[in-house]
Design a protein around this motif. Structure first.
Motif, PDB file in Angstrom:
ATOM      1  N   LEU A   7       0.831  -1.197   0.000  1.00 37.22           N
ATOM      2  CA  LEU A   7       0.000   0.000   0.000  1.00 37.22           C
ATOM      3  C   LEU A   7       0.871   1.254   0.000  1.00 37.22           C
ATOM      4  O   LEU A   7       0.604   2.228  -0.716  1.00 37.22           O
ATOM      5  N   PHE A   8       1.920   1.231   0.768  1.00 39.60           N
ATOM      6  CA  PHE A   8       2.833   2.375   0.838  1.00 39.60           C
ATOM      7  C   PHE A   8       3.503   2.598  -0.514  1.00 39.60           C
ATOM      8  O   PHE A   8       3.644   3.734  -0.974  1.00 39.60           O
ATOM      9  N   GLN A   9       3.911   1.514  -1.161  1.00 38.90           N
ATOM     10  CA  GLN A   9       4.564   1.631  -2.462  1.00 38.90           C
ATOM     11  C   GLN A   9       3.597   2.194  -3.502  1.00 38.90           C
ATOM     12  O   GLN A   9       3.981   3.009  -4.365  1.00 38.90           O
ATOM     13  N   LYS A  10       2.333   1.782  -3.456  1.00 38.78           N
ATOM     14  CA  LYS A  10       1.334   2.285  -4.399  1.00 38.78           C
ATOM     15  C   LYS A  10       1.138   3.789  -4.226  1.00 38.78           C
ATOM     16  O   LYS A  10       1.065   4.539  -5.212  1.00 38.78           O
ATOM     17  N   ILE A  11       1.035   4.222  -2.974  1.00 38.46           N
ATOM     18  CA  ILE A  11       0.843   5.659  -2.708  1.00 38.46           C
ATOM     19  C   ILE A  11       2.056   6.449  -3.168  1.00 38.46           C
ATOM     20  O   ILE A  11       1.944   7.515  -3.792  1.00 38.46           O
ATOM     21  N   LEU A  16       4.570  10.106  -7.168  1.00 46.40           N
ATOM     22  CA  LEU A  16       5.724  10.278  -8.045  1.00 46.40           C
ATOM     23  C   LEU A  16       5.272  10.542  -9.487  1.00 46.40           C
ATOM     24  O   LEU A  16       5.780  11.449 -10.174  1.00 46.40           O
ATOM     25  N   ILE A  17       4.281   9.750  -9.942  1.00 51.03           N
ATOM     26  CA  ILE A  17       3.748   9.935 -11.298  1.00 51.03           C
ATOM     27  C   ILE A  17       3.072  11.296 -11.427  1.00 51.03           C
ATOM     28  O   ILE A  17       3.243  12.016 -12.427  1.00 51.03           O
ATOM     29  N   LEU A  18       2.321  11.693 -10.390  1.00 51.52           N
ATOM     30  CA  LEU A  18       1.643  12.989 -10.415  1.00 51.52           C
ATOM     31  C   LEU A  18       2.647  14.122 -10.493  1.00 51.52           C
ATOM     32  O   LEU A  18       2.468  15.095 -11.251  1.00 51.52           O
ATOM     33  N   LEU A  24       6.139  17.912 -16.210  1.00 54.32           N
ATOM     34  CA  LEU A  24       6.141  17.909 -17.672  1.00 54.32           C
ATOM     35  C   LEU A  24       5.179  18.972 -18.215  1.00 54.32           C
ATOM     36  O   LEU A  24       5.508  19.669 -19.194  1.00 54.32           O
ATOM     37  N   ALA A  25       4.005  19.091 -17.544  1.00 56.85           N
ATOM     38  CA  ALA A  25       3.034  20.083 -18.004  1.00 56.85           C
ATOM     39  C   ALA A  25       3.589  21.486 -17.827  1.00 56.85           C
ATOM     40  O   ALA A  25       3.488  22.343 -18.731  1.00 56.85           O
ATOM     41  N   GLY A  26       4.190  21.741 -16.704  1.00 56.71           N
ATOM     42  CA  GLY A  26       4.770  23.065 -16.471  1.00 56.71           C
ATOM     43  C   GLY A  26       5.923  23.337 -17.409  1.00 56.71           C
ATOM     44  O   GLY A  26       6.074  24.450 -17.952  1.00 56.71           O
ATOM     45  N   GLY A  27       6.772  22.311 -17.586  1.00 50.73           N
ATOM     46  CA  GLY A  27       7.904  22.493 -18.495  1.00 50.73           C
ATOM     47  C   GLY A  27       7.459  22.730 -19.928  1.00 50.73           C
ATOM     48  O   GLY A  27       8.024  23.563 -20.651  1.00 50.73           O
ATOM     49  N   GLY A  28       6.430  21.986 -20.338  1.00 50.85           N
ATOM     50  CA  GLY A  28       5.918  22.164 -21.694  1.00 50.85           C
ATOM     51  C   GLY A  28       5.335  23.545 -21.891  1.00 50.85           C
ATOM     52  O   GLY A  28       5.520  24.173 -22.940  1.00 50.85           O
ATOM     53  N   LEU A  29       4.614  24.019 -20.875  1.00 53.26           N
ATOM     54  CA  LEU A  29       4.027  25.354 -20.957  1.00 53.26           C
ATOM     55  C   LEU A  29       5.110  26.410 -21.044  1.00 53.26           C
ATOM     56  O   LEU A  29       5.037  27.344 -21.855  1.00 53.26           O
TER      57      LEU A  29
END
Length: 204
Positions: A7-11, A16-18, A24-29
């Motif tokens: 459960l800890f690894q999933k969280i 991390l993905i978020l 990436l979104a900020g960098g792309g912008l």
């Protein structure tokens, strides 16, 4: 234990993905603005609108006090909000209750003792009782001295009040009273004789 670890690894993976996506979104912008792919004025207008509506200036990294401080606090907005003033301390409940209690009634004045009225008849009766008791005591003493030797009786009566001596001798046998008088000092015997003659009964 294995379930908790999974459960800890999933969280951890989710955050991390978020973070990567946001980066990436900020960098792309940023890249699109830098290379003029997007109109900077339009982007700034949209970002300013989002900043005011969503409150991007509140974000910890890019907002007020953040690392980048990209989004500024809009005009007319106070951020961070001022700390609320401490409320005045209210007195303890027990104190309030005690204050609201009615005042105790004033202490009652002590009752005055009733005056005892004694009538003249009561006084006369009390005097008679005392007189009878005194006569009884004198008669008892007279019998005692009647049974004593004249010398001993005269010596004993020498230190007694003369009024009492007269009362005792009046109650004694006449012959015994005469013998006792004969054993007394002449001045004392003369005074007692005179009192017996006058019939002056003085009380103690």
């Amino acid at each position: 234990m294995a379930k908790k670890k999974t459960l800890f690894q999933k969280i951890r993976n989710f955050f991390l993905i978020l973070f990567v996506l946001l980066f990436l979104a900020g960098g792309g912008l940023f890249a699109a603005i830098h290379f003029e792919v997007l109109d900077r004025a339009v982007v700034d207008e949209k970002l300013q609108w989002a900043n005011e509506k969503v409150g991007l200036y509140k974000l910890p990294l890019v907002g007020y006090g953040g690392i980048f401080e990209y989004f500024e606090v809009p005009e007319g907005v106070v951020w961070p909000p001022p700390e609320p003033e401490p409320e005045p301390e209210t007195p303890p409940e027990s104190t309030t209750v005690a204050t609201n209690r009615p005042a105790p009634p004033p202490a009652a004045e002590p009752k005055k003792s009733k005056e005892v009225k004694v009538s003249q008849k009561d006084l006369e009766e009390q005097a008679k009782v005392r007189e009878a008791a005194e006569k009884k005591r004198i008669s008892k003493l007279a019998r005692i001295y009647d049974n004593m030797k004249p010398e001993e009786a005269a010596k004993a009566l020498d230190s007694v009040n003369i009024d009492t001596v007269v009362l005792i001798l009046q109650k004694m046998d006449e012959s015994n009273a005469g013998k006792v008088l004969a054993k007394m000092e002449s001045s004392q015997a003369a005074q007692i004789t005179q009192m017996l003659m006058d019939g002056d009964r003085r009380r103690l």
